[in-house]
Scaffold this motif. Structure first.
Motif, PDB file in Angstrom:
ATOM      1  N   PRO A 296       1.018  -1.110   0.063  1.00 39.56           N
ATOM      2  CA  PRO A 296      -0.007   0.073   0.368  1.00 39.56           C
ATOM      3  C   PRO A 296       0.697   1.128  -0.244  1.00 39.56           C
ATOM      4  O   PRO A 296       2.178   1.319   0.189  1.00 39.56           O
ATOM      5  CB  PRO A 296      -0.719  -0.275   1.482  1.00 39.56           C
ATOM      6  N   GLN A 297      -0.302   1.988  -0.429  1.00 40.92           N
ATOM      7  CA  GLN A 297       0.867   3.628  -0.557  1.00 40.92           C
ATOM      8  C   GLN A 297       1.449   4.221   0.599  1.00 40.92           C
ATOM      9  O   GLN A 297       2.489   4.533   0.859  1.00 40.92           O
ATOM     10  CB  GLN A 297       0.301   5.015  -0.955  1.00 40.92           C
ATOM     11  N   SER A 298       0.974   3.819   2.064  1.00 37.79           N
ATOM     12  CA  SER A 298       0.951   4.404   3.541  1.00 37.79           C
ATOM     13  C   SER A 298       2.375   3.469   4.172  1.00 37.79           C
ATOM     14  O   SER A 298       3.250   4.116   4.351  1.00 37.79           O
ATOM     15  CB  SER A 298      -0.835   3.438   4.783  1.00 37.79           C
ATOM     16  N   GLU A 299       2.373   1.996   3.233  1.00 39.34           N
ATOM     17  CA  GLU A 299       3.710   1.113   4.093  1.00 39.34           C
ATOM     18  C   GLU A 299       4.926   1.890   2.544  1.00 39.34           C
ATOM     19  O   GLU A 299       6.025   1.837   3.138  1.00 39.34           O
ATOM     20  CB  GLU A 299       3.556   0.104   3.277  1.00 39.34           C
TER      21      GLU A 299
ATOM     22  N   GLU B  51       5.422   5.041   2.038  1.00 41.81           N
ATOM     23  CA  GLU B  51       5.820   6.181   2.529  1.00 41.81           C
ATOM     24  C   GLU B  51       6.379   6.221   3.973  1.00 41.81           C
ATOM     25  O   GLU B  51       7.300   6.866   4.569  1.00 41.81           O
ATOM     26  CB  GLU B  51       4.065   7.343   3.104  1.00 41.81           C
TER      27      GLU B  51
ATOM     28  N   LYS C 158       0.711   9.014  14.271  1.00 41.38           N
ATOM     29  CA  LYS C 158       0.746   8.493  13.285  1.00 41.38           C
ATOM     30  C   LYS C 158       2.102   7.230  12.263  1.00 41.38           C
ATOM     31  O   LYS C 158       2.684   7.347  11.572  1.00 41.38           O
ATOM     32  CB  LYS C 158       1.036   9.387  12.062  1.00 41.38           C
TER      33      LYS C 158
ATOM     34  N   PRO D  73      -2.994   4.009  14.847  1.00 42.64           N
ATOM     35  CA  PRO D  73      -4.064   4.120  13.422  1.00 42.64           C
ATOM     36  C   PRO D  73      -4.144   3.429  12.660  1.00 42.64           C
ATOM     37  O   PRO D  73      -3.148   3.069  12.733  1.00 42.64           O
ATOM     38  CB  PRO D  73      -3.553   5.139  13.029  1.00 42.64           C
ATOM     39  N   ALA D  74      -5.276   2.982  11.964  1.00 42.18           N
ATOM     40  CA  ALA D  74      -5.858   2.460  10.747  1.00 42.18           C
ATOM     41  C   ALA D  74      -5.042   2.255   9.607  1.00 42.18           C
ATOM     42  O   ALA D  74      -4.506   1.117   9.489  1.00 42.18           O
ATOM     43  CB  ALA D  74      -6.849   1.907  11.040  1.00 42.18           C
ATOM     44  N   GLU D  75      -4.360   3.948   9.234  1.00 40.75           N
ATOM     45  CA  GLU D  75      -4.057   4.074   8.457  1.00 40.75           C
ATOM     46  C   GLU D  75      -2.016   3.434   8.493  1.00 40.75           C
ATOM     47  O   GLU D  75      -1.335   3.871   7.093  1.00 40.75           O
ATOM     48  CB  GLU D  75      -3.871   5.544   8.115  1.00 40.75           C
ATOM     49  N   ILE D  76      -1.460   3.054   9.430  1.00 39.82           N
ATOM     50  CA  ILE D  76      -0.498   3.094   9.953  1.00 39.82           C
ATOM     51  C   ILE D  76      -0.791   1.405  10.252  1.00 39.82           C
ATOM     52  O   ILE D  76       0.748   1.211  10.151  1.00 39.82           O
ATOM     53  CB  ILE D  76       0.545   3.159  10.834  1.00 39.82           C
ATOM     54  N   SER D  77      -1.623   0.516  10.347  1.00 43.12           N
ATOM     55  CA  SER D  77      -1.708  -0.319  10.975  1.00 43.12           C
ATOM     56  C   SER D  77      -1.051  -1.786   9.905  1.00 43.12           C
ATOM     57  O   SER D  77      -0.568  -2.739  10.446  1.00 43.12           O
ATOM     58  CB  SER D  77      -2.908  -1.104  10.861  1.00 43.12           C
ATOM     59  N   GLU D  78      -0.278  -1.514   8.810  1.00 44.07           N
ATOM     60  CA  GLU D  78      -0.016  -2.363   8.281  1.00 44.07           C
ATOM     61  C   GLU D  78       1.568  -2.556   7.272  1.00 44.07           C
ATOM     62  O   GLU D  78       2.103  -2.586   6.688  1.00 44.07           O
ATOM     63  CB  GLU D  78      -0.436  -2.692   6.432  1.00 44.07           C
TER      64      GLU D  78
END
Length: 308
Positions: free
Chosen positions: A113-116, A118, A168, A197-202
């Motif tokens: 994912p993009q979050s990972e 970043e 975050k 937070p959910a956006e960094i959970s992975e």
């Protein structure tokens, strides 16, 4: 990269197509000053077409804190083979490897994912002393050193303080969880990660901490090392004994021995217990740093067995 007027450097200065002739200059030498993310890709690779632009966007957003090199493995087969011989797991693509000060320091494989992505770029920038985070990267590095030196409670307080400034920060959540593991409080470690937070959970750091929690739970229930080794010596085909031996080895601090035992189990019967050996190997790999020689060698040996 920012110039004296504060404008962003052109993408061409940050992102380059690299081959065998320029690898030393654009990756190894360049990484002595600035981290370089190397994207190993090929035109026929579907996930590469998605991952590449996402990586480029994250690198551009970092404003020169990291650089990026793109290597087409089809056009640079000799270079890819040479790097694979040195331990990089390039049997599958996309593979993304971060170089800093001339050596690999982090990596991931496959589409993420993009979050990972970043988080990967941010972690790399912070490891090189990037200041875009207002000094929080330095605080995390200091906490990591405290943890390594055994000042666990001080490390936990520092990680918690970072979370207070940046909720975050996957690195801070993971660090705080690992501090609780070191204190013997696995339940609290899991609670820390569940509160992220959910956006960094992975994020890679969170996944690594989860793997360490799983291994800590296994360690609490592992059997006596000597008896398990004797059982395997008496019957090398006793898969359960070998699996239990690997868990006991890891609990005793012998991660390399655990990986070797699991690789042998996989070699004997890769489907045993629904592929338990492979699953356990990935748990150990996830818990270690991606550039750890145990991970690099273990992944290479596992890949050679899978594709043999």
């Amino acid at each position: 990269m920012m110039d004296i007027l504060g404008t962003t450097a052109p993408a061409a200065d940050l992102i380059k197509d690299v081959g065998e002739a320029t690898f030393m200059q654009d990756v190894v030498d360049a990484s002595m000053a600035t981290p370089v993310i190397v994207d190993f890709w090929a035109p026929w690779c579907g996930p590469c077409k998605t991952l590449g632009p996402m990586l480029e966007a994250a690198v551009t957003k970092a404003n020169g804190a990291v650089l990026m090199a793109k290597i087409n493995v089809d056009e640079n087969q000799q270079l890819a083979a040479m790097l694979a011989q040195q331990g990089l797991p390039l049997q599958s693509i996309p593979t993304v490897v971060a170089f800093y000060q001339g050596r690999p320091v982090d990596m991931f494989q496959g589409a993420v994912p993009q979050s990972e992505i970043e988080a990967f770029v941010k972690r790399l920038a912070e490891s090189a002393g990037g200041s875009a985070d207002g000094g929080l990267g330095d605080a995390i590095a200091a906490a990591e050193q405290m943890l390594e030196e055994g000042a666990v409670e001080d490390a936990a307080q520092t990680f918690a303080a970072v979370i207070g400034e940046d909720d975050k920060s996957a690195a801070a959540y993971a660090g705080l969880a690992r501090a609780h593991i070191a204190l013997g409080d696995v339940e609290q470690a899991e609670a820390v990660l569940n509160g992220a937070p959910a956006e960094i959970s992975e994020a890679a750091e969170i996944e690594a901490a989860r793997a360490q929690i799983e291994l800590a739970r296994q360690a609490a229930n592992s059997g006596p090392l000597g008896e398990l080794q004797a059982a395997v010596d008496a019957d090398p085909a006793d898969h359960q004994a070998r699996f239990d031996l690997a868990q006991a080895m890891h609990a005793a601090g012998d991660a390399e021995g655990a990986v070797d035992a699991l690789l042998e189990l996989f070699r004997q019967d890769r489907d045993w217990n629904d592929g338990a050996a492979k699953t356990q190997l990935f748990t150990i790999f996830d818990a270690l740093k991606p550039n750890d020689p145990i991970v690099l060698n273990g992944r290479r040996k596992l890949s050679s067995m899978i594709f043999a």
